[in-house]
Scaffold this motif. Structure first.
Motif, PDB file in Angstrom:
ATOM      1  N   ALA A 121       6.194   2.960   5.632  1.00  0.00           N
ATOM      2  CA  ALA A 121       5.790   3.738   4.311  1.00  0.00           C
ATOM      3  C   ALA A 121       6.504   4.869   4.691  1.00  0.00           C
ATOM      4  O   ALA A 121       6.043   5.782   5.161  1.00  0.00           O
ATOM      5  CB  ALA A 121       4.575   3.318   4.022  1.00  0.00           C
ATOM      6  N   ALA A 122       7.811   5.295   3.935  1.00  0.00           N
ATOM      7  CA  ALA A 122       8.328   6.456   4.098  1.00  0.00           C
ATOM      8  C   ALA A 122       8.283   7.132   2.888  1.00  0.00           C
ATOM      9  O   ALA A 122       8.505   6.291   1.666  1.00  0.00           O
ATOM     10  CB  ALA A 122       9.855   6.276   4.523  1.00  0.00           C
ATOM     11  N   ARG A 123       8.263   8.507   2.621  1.00  0.00           N
ATOM     12  CA  ARG A 123       8.196   9.375   1.365  1.00  0.00           C
ATOM     13  C   ARG A 123       9.065  10.837   1.650  1.00  0.00           C
ATOM     14  O   ARG A 123       9.205  11.230   2.716  1.00  0.00           O
ATOM     15  CB  ARG A 123       6.768   9.718   1.196  1.00  0.00           C
ATOM     16  N   GLY A 133       4.139  11.633   8.458  1.00  0.00           N
ATOM     17  CA  GLY A 133       5.440  11.315   9.119  1.00  0.00           C
ATOM     18  C   GLY A 133       5.651   9.999   9.263  1.00  0.00           C
ATOM     19  O   GLY A 133       5.000   9.113   8.878  1.00  0.00           O
ATOM     20  N   PHE A 134       6.955   9.603   9.506  1.00  0.00           N
ATOM     21  CA  PHE A 134       7.434   8.176   9.521  1.00  0.00           C
ATOM     22  C   PHE A 134       8.479   8.274  10.381  1.00  0.00           C
ATOM     23  O   PHE A 134       9.428   9.245  10.705  1.00  0.00           O
ATOM     24  CB  PHE A 134       7.644   7.870   8.155  1.00  0.00           C
ATOM     25  N   GLY A 153       1.093  -1.289  -0.049  1.00  0.00           N
ATOM     26  CA  GLY A 153       0.098   0.005  -0.051  1.00  0.00           C
ATOM     27  C   GLY A 153       0.788   1.345   0.091  1.00  0.00           C
ATOM     28  O   GLY A 153       0.263   2.277   0.024  1.00  0.00           O
ATOM     29  N   ALA A 154       2.330   1.171  -0.209  1.00  0.00           N
ATOM     30  CA  ALA A 154       3.009   2.428   0.037  1.00  0.00           C
ATOM     31  C   ALA A 154       2.839   3.168  -1.232  1.00  0.00           C
ATOM     32  O   ALA A 154       3.002   4.423  -1.134  1.00  0.00           O
ATOM     33  CB  ALA A 154       4.516   1.996  -0.053  1.00  0.00           C
ATOM     34  N   VAL A 155       2.503   2.499  -2.365  1.00  0.00           N
ATOM     35  CA  VAL A 155       2.499   3.273  -3.865  1.00  0.00           C
ATOM     36  C   VAL A 155       1.146   3.775  -3.890  1.00  0.00           C
ATOM     37  O   VAL A 155      -0.088   3.097  -3.673  1.00  0.00           O
ATOM     38  CB  VAL A 155       2.762   2.287  -4.697  1.00  0.00           C
ATOM     39  N   SER A 211      12.601   3.023   0.579  1.00  0.00           N
ATOM     40  CA  SER A 211      12.638   1.423   0.411  1.00  0.00           C
ATOM     41  C   SER A 211      12.227   1.126   1.900  1.00  0.00           C
ATOM     42  O   SER A 211      12.269   1.682   2.693  1.00  0.00           O
ATOM     43  CB  SER A 211      13.887   0.896   0.249  1.00  0.00           C
ATOM     44  N   GLY A 212      11.485  -0.056   1.939  1.00  0.00           N
ATOM     45  CA  GLY A 212      11.180  -0.871   3.196  1.00  0.00           C
ATOM     46  C   GLY A 212      12.163  -1.355   3.922  1.00  0.00           C
ATOM     47  O   GLY A 212      13.412  -1.279   3.786  1.00  0.00           O
ATOM     48  N   ARG A 213      11.813  -2.536   4.595  1.00  0.00           N
ATOM     49  CA  ARG A 213      12.870  -3.144   5.454  1.00  0.00           C
ATOM     50  C   ARG A 213      14.052  -3.612   4.725  1.00  0.00           C
ATOM     51  O   ARG A 213      13.800  -4.445   3.689  1.00  0.00           O
ATOM     52  CB  ARG A 213      12.289  -4.317   6.345  1.00  0.00           C
TER      53      ARG A 213
END
Length: 505
Positions: A481-483, A448-449, A14-16, A496-498
């Motif tokens: 989920a970082a932007r 935020g993240f 769901g990050a995109v 990128s994730g983990r």
């Protein structure tokens, strides 16, 4: 020599995020646990030789870098053919860079001239973007792929830079005079060319002084730049040629004082002028990597930033702290501004830029205010040293009419634990990035993240004079989920994730 290959990186499901208004009525895409076309490969080679002595040194080096990587987002739009099924398309780029460096220093050590440092740099860089119409390509298979849906577009930059620094230091004062020349040619050729070939020439003359007085230490520098930019802008079948000569002058003054053995204060004043780049002046076409049609402005004036900063440094018995305040008042700040949704809807069909957002390079006066703080404590333990630290940085940017400057980075808090012991290094950091809601017109906010990162390394002496370092790293261990708020494609291309890995060097 270095060779590396990286596959598509994982992202949280769901990050995109897709803009539903761009594709009304379409079924949402299946959530992905990886970002398509985010793979990359690179090869680099470097070689150098130098001769040293009491007279100085002379060195020559050559480096060659080749990269091949996918492009996760490309601003193509299929609105022109609504009845056609969108094809799976592989979009990738190759880059090549060759750099030759010559550097040297000649020691004179006479009463007025201590030494002369000199340098020459020749660089040749190219980036070629291509399309592959078949699905499932591996990145290593694309170099000789004959199936290209569209012709390639090549971005090239050739530059030569040479200069010298004359060291006029003596026992009471440190001072230097520098002169530098740069010639740069930029071109974009192909189906997606967005700027015509441009030529830039720059000459820089600078002076630096450093001296201790009874009450404080002074550092002062001043530089003058003479810049020439030549190019053209295409208007359908016509070319409009431009030739600009730009002069800029910048200076900086820093006063520093040691209050005692533990406490130091630094106060800086500067006025920095920046000439507009060739892209800001002459850009005129679709830049698909940002999903925009970017339009430059050849009438842009130089930016002038008047800056004040104040820094306090403290260190005593393992405790350390740094606090910096700054304010930058920028005349004629240059920025890229997206059109509003209303302006986009008002375009005629032939002016709709294939659904891309129209973005213009504009300028107006602006002000940036902010601070940076870091404090921590190092504890000496029986076998090593443990350091705990906290940092925070914050910046706000507004135009003089009170509106927000686009794409300003949000506030961040950074917590860090580090341990060092005889070749063993451990670091655990948590970066807490706040939401960014102070947005410009037609700019979306960013949630935020928190990024939790781990690094562990051990250095082993394999033989006298030879070491082996084994490293274990983990990035974004919380799989957030970082932007990046400053990115034009933050929704389509999240961070990128983990990410876990090992390394030996």
């Amino acid at each position: 020599y270095k060779d590396s290959q990286f596959g598509e990186y994982d992202i949280p499901e769901g990050a995109v995020v897709h803009d539903e208004e761009d594709h009304p009525g379409e079924e949402p895409e299946e959530d992905l646990n990886h970002l398509p076309n985010s793979d990359a490969g690179s090869t680099s080679k470097k070689v150098g030789i130098s001769k040293t002595g009491d007279w100085g040194y002379l060195g020559l080096s050559f480096s060659e870098n080749e990269n091949l990587y996918g492009i996760p987002f490309h601003g193509d739009d299929h609105d022109d053919h609504p009845d056609e099924e969108p094809e799976e398309e592989r979009i990738f780029s190759t880059t090549e860079s060759n750099v030759t460096n010559l550097e040297g220093s000649y020691v004179l050590d006479n009463s007025w001239l201590a030494k002369i440092d000199y340098n020459f740099r020749d660089s040749d860089y190219s980036l070629t973007e291509q399309h592959a119409e078949e699905e499932g390509h591996l990145i290593e298979d694309l170099e000789n792929d004959p199936h290209k849906e569209e012709g390639p577009t090549t971005f090239s930059n050739e530059a030569q830079e040479y200069g010298a620094i004359f060291d006029l230091a003596n026992d009471s004062i440190s001072q230097k005079i520098a002169i530098n020349f740069v010639v740069e040619d930029i071109s974009v050729i192909g189906d997606e060319a967005f700027i015509n070939p441009t030529e830039s020439e720059e000459m820089t003359l600078g002076y630096y002084l450093s001296k201790d007085f009874d009450l404080f230490h002074v550092d002062f520098g001043i530089r003058h730049d003479q810049i020439s930019r030549k190019g053209s802008v295409s208007h359908k079948a016509e070319l409009e040629y431009f030739d600009r000569d730009i002069n800029t002058t910048s200076y900086a003054l820093t006063l520093s004082r040691d209050i005692n053995d533990s406490f130091e204060v630094n106060f800086g004043l500067s006025s920095v002028e920046r000439a507009p780049t060739a892209v800001e002046l002459l850009m005129n076409g679709p830049h698909l990597a940002t999903g925009r049609v970017e339009v430059g402005n050849f009438n842009l004036a130089s930016e002038k930033s008047n800056n004040i900063d104040l820094t306090f440094d403290y260190e005593n018995d393992g405790f350390f702290a740094t606090l910096t305040f700054f304010q930058n008042n920028v005349d004629n700040y240059i920025y890229l501004m997206d059109e509003t949704e209303e302006e986009h809807d008002e375009h005629d069909e032939e002016e709709h830029h294939e659904g891309l957002i129209l973005a213009n390079y504009l300028q107006q006066d602006a002000e940036f205010d902010g601070y940076e703080i870091e404090l921590g404590k190092t504890f000496d333990l029986a076998r090593g040293a443990l350091t705990l630290s906290y940092g925070r940085d914050s910046v706000t940017g507004k135009f003089t009419d009170g509106t927000n400057i686009p794409r300003i980075t949000p506030e961040r808090d950074i917590y860090r634990v580090a341990y060092v012991e005889d070749g063993l290094k451990f670091a655990l950091s948590l970066k807490d990035v706040s939401a960014q809601n102070a947005t410009a017109e037609n700019e979306t906010s960013t949630d935020g993240f928190q990024l939790l990162n781990l690094n562990l390394s051990k250095t082993i002496e394999t033989s006298p004079g030879h070491d082996l370092t084994l490293s274990l790293f983990g990035k974004n261990l919380l799989d957030e989920a970082a932007r990046n708020h400053s990115s034009f494609v933050k929704n389509e291309v999240p961070m990128s994730g983990r990410n876990l890995g090992v390394k030996a060097s």
